[in-house]
Design a protein around this motif. Sequence first.
Motif, mmCIF file in Angstrom:
data_model
loop_
_atom_site.group_PDB
_atom_site.id
_atom_site.type_symbol
_atom_site.label_atom_id
_atom_site.label_comp_id
_atom_site.label_asym_id
_atom_site.label_seq_id
_atom_site.Cartn_x
_atom_site.Cartn_y
_atom_site.Cartn_z
ATOM 1 N N THR A 150 0.829 -1.206 0.000
ATOM 2 C CA THR A 150 0.000 0.000 0.000
ATOM 3 C C THR A 150 0.865 1.257 0.000
ATOM 4 O O THR A 150 0.587 2.218 -0.728
ATOM 5 N N GLN A 152 3.916 1.601 -1.105
ATOM 6 C CA GLN A 152 4.557 1.757 -2.410
ATOM 7 C C GLN A 152 3.564 2.288 -3.441
ATOM 8 O O GLN A 152 3.925 3.134 -4.277
ATOM 9 N N ARG A 153 2.325 1.816 -3.398
ATOM 10 C CA ARG A 153 1.314 2.345 -4.324
ATOM 11 C C ARG A 153 1.053 3.815 -4.051
ATOM 12 O O ARG A 153 0.890 4.614 -4.982
ATOM 13 N N GLY A 156 3.781 5.875 -5.288
ATOM 14 C CA GLY A 156 3.799 5.749 -6.741
ATOM 15 C C GLY A 156 2.675 6.476 -7.434
ATOM 16 O O GLY A 156 2.600 6.458 -8.671
ATOM 17 N N GLY A 157 1.791 7.134 -6.658
ATOM 18 C CA GLY A 157 0.706 7.918 -7.238
ATOM 19 C C GLY A 157 -0.474 7.093 -7.712
ATOM 20 O O GLY A 157 -1.331 7.599 -8.445
ATOM 21 N N GLU A 158 -0.566 5.834 -7.289
ATOM 22 C CA GLU A 158 -1.669 4.973 -7.725
ATOM 23 C C GLU A 158 -2.919 5.239 -6.889
ATOM 24 O O GLU A 158 -2.853 5.755 -5.770
ATOM 25 N N ALA A 159 -4.075 4.859 -7.447
ATOM 26 C CA ALA A 159 -5.347 5.003 -6.732
ATOM 27 C C ALA A 159 -5.345 4.124 -5.495
ATOM 28 O O ALA A 159 -4.896 2.974 -5.523
ATOM 29 N N LEU A 160 -5.879 4.655 -4.395
ATOM 30 C CA LEU A 160 -5.868 3.952 -3.121
ATOM 31 C C LEU A 160 -7.230 3.423 -2.714
ATOM 32 O O LEU A 160 -7.357 2.761 -1.680
ATOM 33 N N GLY A 164 -10.818 6.316 -6.679
ATOM 34 C CA GLY A 164 -9.642 6.867 -7.348
ATOM 35 C C GLY A 164 -8.833 7.862 -6.552
ATOM 36 O O GLY A 164 -7.999 8.582 -7.128
ATOM 37 N N VAL A 166 -5.913 9.527 -4.479
ATOM 38 C CA VAL A 166 -4.469 9.308 -4.454
ATOM 39 C C VAL A 166 -3.863 10.089 -3.302
ATOM 40 O O VAL A 166 -4.492 10.966 -2.708
ATOM 41 N N ARG A 175 9.371 7.042 -2.781
ATOM 42 C CA ARG A 175 9.368 5.641 -3.242
ATOM 43 C C ARG A 175 10.795 5.110 -3.324
ATOM 44 O O ARG A 175 11.022 3.910 -3.112
#
Length: 300
Positions: A150, A152-153, A156-160, A164, A166, A175
């Motif tokens: 979680t 790292q995501r 990394g700017g990924e949806a949490l 959607g 972030v 990171r």
Amino acid sequence: MTAPDATAVSPKKPFRLGFFSYVDGRTHDAPATRTYADTVAAYTRADELGIDVGWFAQHHFNQHGGLPTPFVLFGSLAGRTRQIGFGTAVLTLPIEDPIHLAESAAVFEALHPNRLHLGFVTVFANDVVLDTFNQPNKNRRAVYDAAIATIQRAFGGEALNSQGDVLYPAAPALRGRLWESPGSVERVIQVGQRGNGLLLSRVAIGTDRDTDELQRELVDAYVGALPEGVEPRIGLSRTVYPSSDPAVSRRNLEAGVRADRERNLKQGRPQPPRTMDEDFEHFSIHWGTPDQVIESLAKE
């Protein structure tokens, strides 16, 4: 005791020097206010001397160390220093909310860019502690693995979540400043596969093998598991005690080793029949004049 630490291995800067602290005043029964004041004084002096990073252990309930919330201390220190970095060595990740942790780190990164390093571990997350922090899942390794993914995501700017959302503020540079401190080859390989840094403990715990022998094996496994093109980052801690009077450093180190033996015996952990010199060798303790310490570290 302080320890040198190679917090980064790269062609640009192959070696960095740091120190490590438990923020622990129990040995002289100091109140927390004095312990924290002493820590601030030492840290600001380290910044003046050009030390790269100060690493702090997180411990709850004054067990093993006296700093439950490193970010509070980091916030106080950041305004008093110019360039020194701040590292967690380590946060007990299974009892942390990973998104809340990522948000706290991201805010710190926005205020003090490029100075934060985040190190994680599963240690100390026993069933009682997990209950205390309302963690229903007692499989601490499974909780850890989910939490590190979680984090790292998030960086990394990924949806949490499903709508959607972030991480805010964004902190993509963090990171590349994540560290893990596993104790087995299997777990070290996973750290390498994730591309995170490897933090090696100051001593090899729970084994009669010498620290440097065991850690060479871990380093080899880590480097071999890194994705292609990812530079290794290895944090190596050692106990060092340079002094203009080596007899004083030897006497103080012996007192510390004896106190550690007594604590282990009280906690039901049998101690192998080693001499003091053998303990110094086993735990990779470097002492003497500054030149002697440098020579000893170079040999290792």
